[in-house]
Design a protein around this motif. Sequence first.
Motif, mmCIF file in Angstrom:
data_model
loop_
_atom_site.group_PDB
_atom_site.id
_atom_site.type_symbol
_atom_site.label_atom_id
_atom_site.label_comp_id
_atom_site.label_asym_id
_atom_site.label_seq_id
_atom_site.Cartn_x
_atom_site.Cartn_y
_atom_site.Cartn_z
ATOM 1 N N ALA A 267 0.830 -1.204 0.000
ATOM 2 C CA ALA A 267 0.000 0.000 0.000
ATOM 3 C C ALA A 267 0.865 1.255 0.000
ATOM 4 C CB ALA A 267 -0.928 -0.022 1.209
ATOM 5 N N GLU A 268 1.927 1.242 0.780
ATOM 6 C CA GLU A 268 2.831 2.398 0.815
ATOM 7 C C GLU A 268 3.538 2.578 -0.512
ATOM 8 O OE1 GLU A 268 6.411 4.147 3.702
ATOM 9 O OE2 GLU A 268 5.458 2.201 4.118
ATOM 10 N N ARG A 269 3.893 1.505 -1.153
ATOM 11 C CA ARG A 269 4.560 1.583 -2.463
ATOM 12 C C ARG A 269 3.623 2.151 -3.521
ATOM 13 N NH1 ARG A 269 6.294 -4.451 -3.133
ATOM 14 N NH2 ARG A 269 6.417 -3.769 -5.319
ATOM 15 N N LEU A 270 2.357 1.747 -3.483
ATOM 16 C CA LEU A 270 1.403 2.249 -4.487
ATOM 17 C C LEU A 270 1.134 3.737 -4.296
ATOM 18 C CD1 LEU A 270 -1.170 -0.704 -4.628
ATOM 19 C CD2 LEU A 270 0.609 -0.130 -6.282
ATOM 20 N N VAL A 271 1.038 4.166 -3.055
ATOM 21 C CA VAL A 271 0.818 5.593 -2.798
ATOM 22 C C VAL A 271 2.010 6.412 -3.270
ATOM 23 C CG1 VAL A 271 0.505 7.313 -0.985
ATOM 24 C CG2 VAL A 271 -0.787 5.177 -0.906
ATOM 25 N N THR A 272 3.204 5.937 -2.974
ATOM 26 C CA THR A 272 4.407 6.656 -3.407
ATOM 27 C C THR A 272 4.524 6.665 -4.919
ATOM 28 O OG1 THR A 272 5.493 5.953 -1.357
ATOM 29 C CG2 THR A 272 6.902 6.803 -3.113
#
Length: 299
Positions: A267-272
């Motif tokens: 999830a953090e990777r997709l947001v970034t």
Amino acid sequence: VFLSLSLLPVARMVLPSARLPLRIAPPTKAEPIEPSKASEPAKRLPVELPPIMKRPSGTMADLVVKEAPLPKTEDSWSMTTIIMTVWALGVLIGLLRILSGWRQLRRLQRSLPVLNDDVLIQLWEQVTGKGPTIEATLRVAPPGNSLFTFGWRHPQVAIPEDLLENVSHDEAQSLLAHEAAHIRHGDALLCVLQRTVLTFYWWLPFAYQLNRKLSLCREMLCDAAGANQVNNPTLYAHSLLNLAEQTCRPKLAMGTMGIADSQSTLAERLVTLTNHYDEMKLAMQNPPSFRIPLATMAA
């Protein structure tokens, strides 16, 4: 006279009675002793003797040769010994886990067959043809696995046999570009190095947080390479979500880098990726291979 004096010693030896008369001094008159001094013991004058003639002081028991004192033995361990023992036990457990992961990787390499799908091989050649030459072996992973890379001397890329059934060709090409970026950066070796350093600092909570940040940084750099392959971060993010939905098991062993293993970091990777794609694309222009090893050694 001279002859008589010279024969006198001989005469004294032969005739004991032939001795010279001794002159005896007349006795002196003794002084009366006072009553107060009569009870006092006679005082002796101190005589300084040479060191070799001095008697040792003390009683007879003091003259016995005393044994050297034995070192003191503590009944309980000291705090330093306990801390070092616990630290060494934690390091031993960590090294055994690394050894177990290495053996699991060897079994994994022998169990996965070599890929013979012409379509996936062609997609891999299109991905690796844009950059430096990559020598890697493509293998087939059972259904339910994500794409993952392992091996730093002989890189291996495991591709699920049902990959093309879940994603399109463009999405598969972006996912393969992600794995190719791992091989170019040497992330397999860095992953083992990070785990080894973490083994010696297992007691430090900050080390786990830093290890997670470094792993996340590697994945984000490879995400930028995958999105740059199709020049569409939205398409790449969609392919990651599709692959994560089809994945039912985590990564198989230590040293494997799955593209969608951790749901929390995904999830953090997709947001970034969606919000900072331009910055990530700019970072891909500079080779990050010299930065991550330095950060790993600092960890």
